[in-house]
Motif scaffolding. Structure first.
Motif, PDB file in Angstrom:
ATOM      1  N   ASP A 191      64.047  79.294 109.012  1.00 50.48           N
ATOM      2  CA  ASP A 191      63.128  80.396 109.087  1.00 50.48           C
ATOM      3  C   ASP A 191      62.389  80.995 107.965  1.00 50.48           C
ATOM      4  O   ASP A 191      61.319  81.812 107.556  1.00 50.48           O
ATOM      5  N   GLY A 192      62.809  80.250 106.692  1.00 47.90           N
ATOM      6  CA  GLY A 192      62.186  80.512 105.502  1.00 47.90           C
ATOM      7  C   GLY A 192      62.922  80.148 104.174  1.00 47.90           C
ATOM      8  O   GLY A 192      64.117  79.584 104.413  1.00 47.90           O
ATOM      9  N   ASP A 212      66.033  91.502 109.359  1.00 46.34           N
ATOM     10  CA  ASP A 212      65.547  90.565 110.289  1.00 46.34           C
ATOM     11  C   ASP A 212      64.644  89.696 109.262  1.00 46.34           C
ATOM     12  O   ASP A 212      63.712  90.135 108.899  1.00 46.34           O
ATOM     13  N   LEU A 213      64.871  88.351 109.252  1.00 49.30           N
ATOM     14  CA  LEU A 213      64.140  87.497 108.252  1.00 49.30           C
ATOM     15  C   LEU A 213      63.351  86.373 109.121  1.00 49.30           C
ATOM     16  O   LEU A 213      62.777  85.612 108.696  1.00 49.30           O
ATOM     17  N   GLY A 214      63.641  86.577 110.482  1.00 46.87           N
ATOM     18  CA  GLY A 214      62.861  85.657 111.524  1.00 46.87           C
ATOM     19  C   GLY A 214      63.505  85.463 112.764  1.00 46.87           C
ATOM     20  O   GLY A 214      64.468  86.173 112.957  1.00 46.87           O
ATOM     21  N   PRO A 215      63.182  84.570 113.818  1.00 45.69           N
ATOM     22  CA  PRO A 215      63.673  84.494 114.863  1.00 45.69           C
ATOM     23  C   PRO A 215      65.205  84.036 115.039  1.00 45.69           C
ATOM     24  O   PRO A 215      65.974  84.509 115.815  1.00 45.69           O
ATOM     25  N   SER A 216      65.685  83.547 113.769  1.00 49.92           N
ATOM     26  CA  SER A 216      67.012  83.141 113.910  1.00 49.92           C
ATOM     27  C   SER A 216      67.915  83.461 112.466  1.00 49.92           C
ATOM     28  O   SER A 216      68.673  82.809 112.214  1.00 49.92           O
ATOM     29  N   ASP A 231      69.890  79.810 111.202  1.00 51.98           N
ATOM     30  CA  ASP A 231      70.117  79.157 112.414  1.00 51.98           C
ATOM     31  C   ASP A 231      70.845  78.028 112.352  1.00 51.98           C
ATOM     32  O   ASP A 231      71.187  77.244 111.441  1.00 51.98           O
ATOM     33  N   ASP A 233      60.458  83.848 100.391  1.00 47.64           N
ATOM     34  CA  ASP A 233      59.893  84.730 101.340  1.00 47.64           C
ATOM     35  C   ASP A 233      60.506  85.856 101.337  1.00 47.64           C
ATOM     36  O   ASP A 233      60.182  87.295 102.031  1.00 47.64           O
TER      37      ASP A 233
END
Length: 295
Positions: free
Chosen positions: A48-49, A225-229, A251, A88
């Motif tokens: 996610d980054g 929260d940094l992204g979907p996972s 993830d 990010d």
């Protein structure tokens, strides 16, 4: 598993052994806090980054003489790893300069993303970073000052063109110099007599303001929260007010993969600050070499 920060690229595969088609990888690069007690900076890359943990300056530790040590530290503190300004987000463990001192450099080089830290860390960081900006040793600046009072033991030196005090210096009394703060002092000594340099606080505050605007107060044990996972969670490090370690959940193949970055850790014997909170079970912990032998 505990991995000590030894200044190398560490790649950790978290793919299911039976799933060779879609492997997931986490890459951690340790750039400081390894081999010496300063320059803390690590970069974490996941699905996610990419994120940075701490962004500290180097202390003068390497070199034969004090001047050599200062020059080496100043030069190192004026550099950033490749891709640093494209991360990010930045996550701060606490407000000591060996963990936050290169943030102004990040912003000068173009970083505009979030900087996550506890509220106490942000409060302490403001005066710490002002001091770092004023006395940044390895940075070349275009200095100006008024030479109206040549008998003074110091010069009030400016470098920001928007400073209201710099604008008030008349062209007749204005002196200028391009170089580091130590080169300026050497130049003053050769030209007249030894005089110290007092870098302008207003110039520093003008430079500090955009850094502080990026900071996002984050409560201990809360989830970022940094992204979907991917999420990041600060836990109490018991070092100084507001200090924390960061736990990242990123993830995995079937379950989140958890990584801890310690920062500095407090001890259990302080009468002012309790020791660090017990760390949760994680897959990998990055602990600065200062604490490599801590049981």
């Amino acid at each position: 598993q505990i991995l000590l920060a030894l200044g190398m690229l560490v790649q950790i595969s978290i793919a299911n052994a039976c799933d060779e088609k879609n492997p997931s990888e986490v890459a951690v690069t340790v750039h400081g806090g390894a081999g010496q007690v300063s320059g803390s900076l690590a970069m974490l890359e996941a699905t996610d980054g990419t994120w940075m943990v701490d962004c500290g300056i180097y202390y003068p530790e390497v070199g034969e003489t004090a001047e050599e040590r200062q020059a080496i530290a100043g030069e190192a503190s004026n550099r950033l790893p490749a891709g640093a300004t494209d991360v990010d987000g930045v996550f701060l463990t606490h407000a000591h300069l060996d963990h936050i001192g290169r943030l102004p450099l990040m912003v000068r080089r173009g970083y505009e993303g979030p900087v996550y830290a506890t509220r106490e860390t942000i409060q302490i960081a403001a005066p710490m970073l002002q001091m770092q900006i004023r006395y940044e040793a390895g940075r070349e600046r275009s200095w100006s000052w008024s030479d109206r009072n040549r008998s003074a033991d110091y010069v009030k030196a400016h470098w920001n063109g928007e400073c209201r005090w710099a604008k008030r210096i008349s062209n007749r009394n204005r002196s200028t110099f391009r170089g580091t703060i130590h080169e300026l002092e050497d130049s003053l000594e050769r030209a007249t007599r030894p005089r110290s340099v007092s870098p302008c606080k207003v110039c520093a505050d003008l430079e500090l303001a955009p850094v502080l605007r990026l900071m996002k107060p984050t409560a201990l044990d809360s989830r970022v929260d940094l992204g979907p996972s991917a999420v990041a969670i600060p836990i109490d490090a018991g070092h100084i007010p507001g200090s924390c370690s960061w736990v990242f959940e990123v993830d995995g193949d079937e379950e989140p993969f958890e990584i801890l970055f310690s920062g500095d850790l407090g001890g259990p014997d302080s009468t002012i600050i309790e020791g660090p909170s017990p760390a949760p079970d994680v897959d990998v912990a990055f602990v600065e070499t200062t604490y490599g032998c801590t049981p």
